[in-house]
Scaffold this motif. Structure first.
Motif, PDB file in Angstrom:
ATOM      1  N   LEU A   1      61.140  55.580  47.915  1.00 43.28           N
ATOM      2  CA  LEU A   1      62.294  55.606  47.004  1.00 43.28           C
ATOM      3  C   LEU A   1      62.179  56.762  46.014  1.00 43.28           C
ATOM      4  N   GLY A   2      60.933  57.091  45.627  1.00 44.40           N
ATOM      5  CA  GLY A   2      60.732  58.201  44.693  1.00 44.40           C
ATOM      6  C   GLY A   2      61.168  59.531  45.260  1.00 44.40           C
ATOM      7  N   TRP A   3      61.078  59.686  46.582  1.00 36.41           N
ATOM      8  CA  TRP A   3      61.537  60.933  47.214  1.00 36.41           C
ATOM      9  C   TRP A   3      63.027  61.168  46.981  1.00 36.41           C
ATOM     10  N   PHE A   4      63.768  60.080  46.785  1.00 39.18           N
ATOM     11  CA  PHE A   4      65.219  60.179  46.571  1.00 39.18           C
ATOM     12  C   PHE A   4      65.578  60.049  45.090  1.00 39.18           C
ATOM     13  N   GLY A   5      64.552  60.106  44.231  1.00 39.31           N
ATOM     14  CA  GLY A   5      64.800  60.053  42.793  1.00 39.31           C
ATOM     15  C   GLY A   5      65.083  58.665  42.263  1.00 39.31           C
ATOM     16  N   ILE A   6      64.713  57.637  43.003  1.00 45.80           N
ATOM     17  CA  ILE A   6      64.947  56.255  42.573  1.00 45.80           C
ATOM     18  C   ILE A   6      63.695  55.729  41.876  1.00 45.80           C
ATOM     19  N   ASP A   7      63.889  55.102  40.731  1.00 50.58           N
ATOM     20  CA  ASP A   7      62.763  54.556  39.971  1.00 50.58           C
ATOM     21  C   ASP A   7      62.094  53.416  40.738  1.00 50.58           C
ATOM     22  N   PRO A   8      60.806  53.163  40.466  1.00 52.75           N
ATOM     23  CA  PRO A   8      60.093  52.062  41.138  1.00 52.75           C
ATOM     24  C   PRO A   8      60.804  50.725  40.948  1.00 52.75           C
ATOM     25  N   VAL A   9      60.837  49.931  42.004  1.00 52.99           N
ATOM     26  CA  VAL A   9      61.504  48.629  41.994  1.00 52.99           C
ATOM     27  C   VAL A   9      60.448  47.528  42.078  1.00 52.99           C
ATOM     28  N   LYS A  10      60.624  46.497  41.263  1.00 55.32           N
ATOM     29  CA  LYS A  10      59.725  45.345  41.299  1.00 55.32           C
ATOM     30  C   LYS A  10      60.261  44.358  42.346  1.00 55.32           C
ATOM     31  N   PHE A  11      59.985  44.655  43.605  1.00 52.24           N
ATOM     32  CA  PHE A  11      60.569  43.901  44.704  1.00 52.24           C
ATOM     33  C   PHE A  11      60.227  42.404  44.640  1.00 52.24           C
ATOM     34  N   LEU A  12      58.993  42.088  44.313  1.00 54.99           N
ATOM     35  CA  LEU A  12      58.532  40.703  44.385  1.00 54.99           C
ATOM     36  C   LEU A  12      58.797  39.913  43.112  1.00 54.99           C
ATOM     37  N   LYS A  13      59.614  40.491  42.209  1.00 51.69           N
ATOM     38  CA  LYS A  13      59.966  39.768  40.986  1.00 51.69           C
ATOM     39  C   LYS A  13      61.462  39.507  40.884  1.00 51.69           C
ATOM     40  N   GLY A  14      62.202  39.886  41.908  1.00 54.84           N
ATOM     41  CA  GLY A  14      63.643  39.653  41.929  1.00 54.84           C
ATOM     42  C   GLY A  14      64.046  38.835  43.137  1.00 54.84           C
ATOM     43  N   GLN A  15      65.107  38.042  43.013  1.00 55.77           N
ATOM     44  CA  GLN A  15      65.537  37.167  44.094  1.00 55.77           C
ATOM     45  C   GLN A  15      65.988  37.957  45.313  1.00 55.77           C
ATOM     46  N   VAL A  16      66.891  38.912  45.116  1.00 57.49           N
ATOM     47  CA  VAL A  16      67.436  39.689  46.239  1.00 57.49           C
ATOM     48  C   VAL A  16      66.367  40.573  46.857  1.00 57.49           C
TER      49      VAL A  16
END
Length: 297
Positions: A141-156
């Motif tokens: 995701l960082g390659w596309f300029g997207i900030d780190p996502v806390k995948f395992l802390k969100g429902q979706v």
């Protein structure tokens, strides 16, 4: 006399069926009957069981955490059905095509994840979907300029990680089921369709899909059960049975929490019986709609 009895044509079928009947009674009927009895009792280790009637089921009906677990399992089941039915079928058709090269290589590659321990796979995916910048998914995701996502802390995002793990692990298994079904379709049908000028899409929709119906129903049936009974994947992905706000809690996970972690075996038995009922209702309904109970004329 004994030899004549065992070699009798009337007795032989029962002798061959007997091992299955014994295993079925000992490892399915007896545990099921015991669980039904326990669900009407207050059972804790080290204490005498107490008969409490329908109290466990009444408590379940007002248990928000239980309904959260049911909702999580239901969403996971639906998402896996939407992915693990059409895509494995498509891959099976492509691999079964005469124009496909490296057929055995692709079959082995797709099936290999199923041989991997779910504990190992869950640990790897937990690291892949970690919230640190160095984790694999966040690095991409960082390659596309997207900030780190806390995948395992969100429902979706948690569902995304779970379904990604299920897709990686079970696509090859379902693909092999569909491949076995494709082997039973005579090539004569496709040759006749080609002579009539049918396109590849018409062959797929008019020949392949209808004749794959028994295989598809089987895959759907086992996928429904697998979706509702999922537990180890969630436990390994969240490194335990306590995910944030129970976003990864499943029905089996809630059963484990009540029976093993809280030593409330009677209540856990009630959870298991409800899970069995939900699974049976969904599967029997889809089998009825698919026409499996209709008599052939």
């Amino acid at each position: 006399m004994v030899k004549r009895f065992l070699y009798s044509q009337k007795v032989a079928p029962y002798v061959f069926v007997l091992p299955f009947v014994l295993v079925f009674l000992v490892f399915w009927i007896y545990p099921l009957a015991s669980s039904v009895g326990m669900s009407f009792q207050k059972v804790t280790l080290g204490q005498e069981a107490q008969w409490i009637g329908f109290d466990n089921y009444a408590k379940l009906m007002g248990d928000k955490t239980f309904f959260k677990a049911v909702g999580n399992s239901a969403v996971y089941m639906v998402l896996t059905l939407l992915i693990l039915i059409p895509f494995p079928m498509l891959f099976a058709v492509l691999i079964n095509s005469k124009l496909m090269w490296g057929r055995e290589f692709f079959k082995s590659s797709f099936f290999f994840p199923a041989l991997t321990s779910v504990v190992v796979a869950g640990t790897i995916f937990r690291l892949m979907f970690g919230e640190m910048e160095g984790s694999l998914i966040n690095s991409i995701l960082g390659w596309f300029g997207i900030d780190p996502v806390k995948f395992l802390k969100g429902q979706v995002t948690g569902y995304i990680a779970l379904v990604a793990l299920a897709t990686w692990r079970w696509t090859g298994v379902n693909m092999l089921y569909f491949l076995s079904g494709l082997k039973n379709i005579p090539d004569d049908y496709y040759e006749a369709a080609s002579i009539d000028g049918a396109s590849s899409w018409q062959k797929f929709t008019r020949i392949t899909m209808p004749l794959l119906k028994p295989t598809t129903i089987y895959v759907v049936t086992i996928s429904i059960y697998a979706g509702l009974a999922m537990f180890i994947e969630s436990m390994m992905l969240w490194n335990g049975n306590n995910s944030p706000k129970n976003i990864g809690l499943t029905i089996v996970g809630y059963l484990y929490r009540q029976g093993i972690e809280k030593n409330n075996l009677g209540y856990a038995a009630a959870v298991g019986i409800v899970l069995l009922a939900i699974t049976m209702i969904i599967n029997l309904t889809q089998l009825a709609f698919s026409g499996m109970f209709k008599k052939e004329e």
